[in-house]
Every structure is written in C-alpha cells, then in structure tokens.
Design a protein around this motif. Sequence first.
Motif, PDB file in Angstrom:
ATOM      1  N   ILE A  15       0.815  -1.211   0.000  1.00 36.77           N
ATOM      2  CA  ILE A  15       0.000   0.000   0.000  1.00 36.77           C
ATOM      3  C   ILE A  15       0.847   1.259   0.000  1.00 36.77           C
ATOM      4  O   ILE A  15       0.307   2.369  -0.055  1.00 36.77           O
ATOM      5  N   GLY A  16       2.181   1.134   0.054  1.00 32.62           N
ATOM      6  CA  GLY A  16       3.051   2.305  -0.068  1.00 32.62           C
ATOM      7  C   GLY A  16       2.788   3.379   0.962  1.00 32.62           C
ATOM      8  O   GLY A  16       2.765   4.569   0.642  1.00 32.62           O
ATOM      9  N   SER A  17       2.609   2.973   2.217  1.00 35.93           N
ATOM     10  CA  SER A  17       2.187   3.921   3.251  1.00 35.93           C
ATOM     11  C   SER A  17       3.185   5.052   3.484  1.00 35.93           C
ATOM     12  O   SER A  17       2.793   6.152   3.897  1.00 35.93           O
ATOM     13  N   ARG A  18       4.470   4.825   3.219  1.00 26.71           N
ATOM     14  CA  ARG A  18       5.463   5.874   3.459  1.00 26.71           C
ATOM     15  C   ARG A  18       5.400   6.986   2.417  1.00 26.71           C
ATOM     16  O   ARG A  18       6.080   7.994   2.557  1.00 26.71           O
ATOM     17  N   PHE A  19       4.559   6.795   1.373  1.00 25.75           N
ATOM     18  CA  PHE A  19       4.344   7.849   0.393  1.00 25.75           C
ATOM     19  C   PHE A  19       2.989   8.538   0.578  1.00 25.75           C
ATOM     20  O   PHE A  19       2.485   9.163  -0.352  1.00 25.75           O
ATOM     21  N   ARG A  24      -2.378   5.948  -1.491  1.00 30.51           N
ATOM     22  CA  ARG A  24      -3.503   5.600  -0.625  1.00 30.51           C
ATOM     23  C   ARG A  24      -3.864   4.134  -0.846  1.00 30.51           C
ATOM     24  O   ARG A  24      -3.454   3.524  -1.833  1.00 30.51           O
ATOM     25  N   ARG A  25      -4.663   3.597   0.031  1.00 26.94           N
ATOM     26  CA  ARG A  25      -5.062   2.191  -0.095  1.00 26.94           C
ATOM     27  C   ARG A  25      -5.780   1.920  -1.415  1.00 26.94           C
ATOM     28  O   ARG A  25      -5.621   0.857  -2.000  1.00 26.94           O
ATOM     29  N   HIS A  26      -6.564   2.882  -1.883  1.00 25.34           N
ATOM     30  CA  HIS A  26      -7.309   2.660  -3.123  1.00 25.34           C
ATOM     31  C   HIS A  26      -6.449   2.892  -4.366  1.00 25.34           C
ATOM     32  O   HIS A  26      -6.794   2.453  -5.453  1.00 25.34           O
ATOM     33  N   LEU A  27      -5.313   3.586  -4.210  1.00 16.03           N
ATOM     34  CA  LEU A  27      -4.413   3.854  -5.334  1.00 16.03           C
ATOM     35  C   LEU A  27      -2.989   3.965  -4.789  1.00 16.03           C
ATOM     36  O   LEU A  27      -2.468   5.058  -4.596  1.00 16.03           O
ATOM     37  N   VAL A 345       1.651   8.269  12.027  1.00 20.66           N
ATOM     38  CA  VAL A 345       0.540   9.189  11.794  1.00 20.66           C
ATOM     39  C   VAL A 345      -0.620   8.475  11.113  1.00 20.66           C
ATOM     40  O   VAL A 345      -1.787   8.669  11.448  1.00 20.66           O
ATOM     41  N   LEU A 346      -0.309   7.622  10.140  1.00 18.56           N
ATOM     42  CA  LEU A 346      -1.360   6.891   9.425  1.00 18.56           C
ATOM     43  C   LEU A 346      -2.148   5.995  10.375  1.00 18.56           C
ATOM     44  O   LEU A 346      -3.367   5.855  10.239  1.00 18.56           O
ATOM     45  N   ASN A 354     -13.708   6.294   9.039  1.00 20.94           N
ATOM     46  CA  ASN A 354     -13.594   4.950   8.448  1.00 20.94           C
ATOM     47  C   ASN A 354     -12.383   4.806   7.528  1.00 20.94           C
ATOM     48  O   ASN A 354     -12.424   4.085   6.531  1.00 20.94           O
ATOM     49  N   GLY A 355     -11.316   5.487   7.852  1.00 19.20           N
ATOM     50  CA  GLY A 355     -10.086   5.329   7.089  1.00 19.20           C
ATOM     51  C   GLY A 355     -10.078   6.061   5.759  1.00 19.20           C
ATOM     52  O   GLY A 355      -9.234   5.778   4.918  1.00 19.20           O
ATOM     53  N   ARG A 356     -10.983   7.027   5.555  1.00 19.45           N
ATOM     54  CA  ARG A 356     -11.025   7.722   4.264  1.00 19.45           C
ATOM     55  C   ARG A 356      -9.710   8.424   3.942  1.00 19.45           C
ATOM     56  O   ARG A 356      -9.315   8.548   2.791  1.00 19.45           O
ATOM     57  N   PHE A 357      -9.009   8.869   4.976  1.00 19.48           N
ATOM     58  CA  PHE A 357      -7.794   9.651   4.755  1.00 19.48           C
ATOM     59  C   PHE A 357      -6.592   8.793   4.387  1.00 19.48           C
ATOM     60  O   PHE A 357      -5.562   9.316   3.992  1.00 19.48           O
ATOM     61  N   VAL A 358      -6.705   7.475   4.541  1.00 16.35           N
ATOM     62  CA  VAL A 358      -5.544   6.630   4.259  1.00 16.35           C
ATOM     63  C   VAL A 358      -5.798   5.729   3.067  1.00 16.35           C
ATOM     64  O   VAL A 358      -4.927   5.042   2.624  1.00 16.35           O
TER      65      VAL A 358
END
Length: 358
Positions: A15-19, A24-27, A345-346, A354-358
């Motif tokens: 999911i590339g969380s460090r970027f 984002r989870r959807h992209l 932070v994530l 509901n996690g919209r921001f991640v």
Amino acid sequence: MAASNRYCVIMAGGIGSRFWPASRRHLPKQFLDILGTGKSFIRHTFERFAPLISAEHFLVVTNAAYRQLVLEQLPELQPEQVLCEPVGRNTAPCIAYAAFRLGALQPESTMVVAPSDHFIFDEEEFRRNISSCMEFAEARDALVTIGIRPSRPDTGYGYIQTAAAGEISPVASFREKPDLKTAMSYLAAGNYLWNAGIFIWSTRSFLAALERHLPELYGLFAERAAAFASPDERQAVEEIYARCPSISIDYGVLEQADNVFVRGSDFGWNDVGTWGSLYELSAKDDDGNVTPPFSKLYDTSGCLVKTASAEKVVVVDSLHDYIVVDTPDALLLCPRSREQHIKQVLEELTPLDNGRFV
C-alpha cells in the motif's frame, strides 16, 4: 534453458504507506507516477523486463482490490496473469503462490521475482545482470539474489555479506538494517551489498527450498496443488491465505538455505521507499529544493514540494529541509529527518472517518 521457459513475477500488493498522502489504499504507490516520468512504477517495471520476458510469461501478484488497476496499466496481460491475494501475508506466501501456479503451468521454468516499485537508472546493465543470474540458476540448484554495491553507509537497507570474490558469490549471511556505525563497518569491509529484494531461481529449486525451510507454508499450498491454473484456484487461495502465516522470503527461506548466491551489481538502483529517497533521486535547484514548475521560494533550502496539480502556484518562505505534499484532501508538512513518523501518523488517522484519509 530456453527463453520460452523464463517467467517474470512482479510483486505489487503493497500500500506504499510511506508515500502518504499521495499513495492511498485505493491507489497505492506502484500505480502512481511518483517520479514524474509519465509512467507508473509498475509500468516501468514491466517495460524493464519486457525485452527479456515475453508478455504472456508475466505474472503479477497483487491485492484483489488492485486487479483492475493492473490490467489497466499493463494491457498486454490477460486477466489470468494477475494473481490476487485475498489478504497480504508478506513475500513468502506471495512468491509461493506464483511458484505453485508456475509449477502447474510449466514446472521446468525459471522465475525472476521483482518488486513493482523500484527505480533503475541503467536498464541495459540491469538486464545484463538479470540474464547472467538466470543462466546461473538454470545451470545449478541455486537461489540467486541481486546485491547492490553500496555507495554510502546507508541505514535504510538490509545487507548481504558475500562469502567469496567473483561476479556471483555464495552468501555468507543476511544482515538487518544496521545503525550508522555498523553500516560504516560494512562499507569498510568491502564484502557487503545492499539487499535489493530481486530473486532468480528455477521453480523446482524454489519449491524444494520452500518445502525444506517453510514446511507448514509449503504444505498449505501443496495440499491444494491440483487447483492451481484451474477454475478452483480462487477458492483454494482463499482457503490457503486464511491459514498461512505472514513471513518474508528472506527470513523464512534465504537466511536458512545453504544454496543461496548473490550477484554484486551497480546499475543505479533505488527502492524509492520514502519521500526522502525520491528527494535524493530528483534534480534540485541551487538551494537543494525539489519543487513543481510554478514555485516561488524565499530563504528556502533542502525541501521537497509535491502538489496535486502541476499548475498550482506554490510560494514557500523560510522553510528548510522539509517534505511538503499537497493532495486534494490532505496536506503533509514534515521535516525530512522525521519522515519515518509518517507511518505512525497513518495509524492514528485510520480510525477517522472509516479510514477515508488513508
């Protein structure tokens, strides 16, 4: 072995969380044009291997949610070439899935396994290195990995200690990400390489190693081996992943096996794992800034600024060594020295909306 028996497995499930907030989870990162080249990471990866591997011999292992993204960005592939994991379980199950599919399709095949989101500067040299590793693996029972000759004492990479001189050497040991003092000692020793996470082996050799070193994981796949490359595969994979552990291929197999080799390489590699690594790769102005076209900077240095639109006007005053990433619904301002804090932070953002921001 004939080139017709060579396959490329692209791992594209992260999911590339460090970027965040661009990824984002959807992209996630692998489907983005983070480098500003007009192509996503996964597209670059496919084109990098395409001169060596025919399009019908690619497999992409990804999260089921990203199946359509893969097919959109790699239109050369057929739907059956996208292997969908119901849930992420790290690299050992991911590679095992691909190996059992290949075991059903072409048991005498050679696999090259690569992440979908790395940067390679000299692609011709990269292909020369991969070709030599495939020839090596095809001639013997060997698990081969790529090691990058280090240019600095980097603490962000794992290391591979070589056991002998030569282009392809037996591996003496794998080392976790070191502290700076240890990394400096590795660089001084001269026989340590950065672990690039790229693997080459015959399907038979890998499955034998998996059976020996991760027998529980191997057994879960083996008991459903007849389902692979058949209409029953999806259900079988759902059942397997519900029971299999999360474990990396390095820890589960390579660190245990006695037939592991590494090829020392230097083809301009970067795993582009963080905004900081993107900063290091990017062209900078005289003050060390990486900024979009319409920028006006005052007393600002060492900053990376990314915007959702290349047309957005950016004015920065008196900022030093910061990451600034603007997207339509999120803004990140973080010191470059603190970018490792982004993952924490994530975790704190995930419960919000509901996690919209991640």
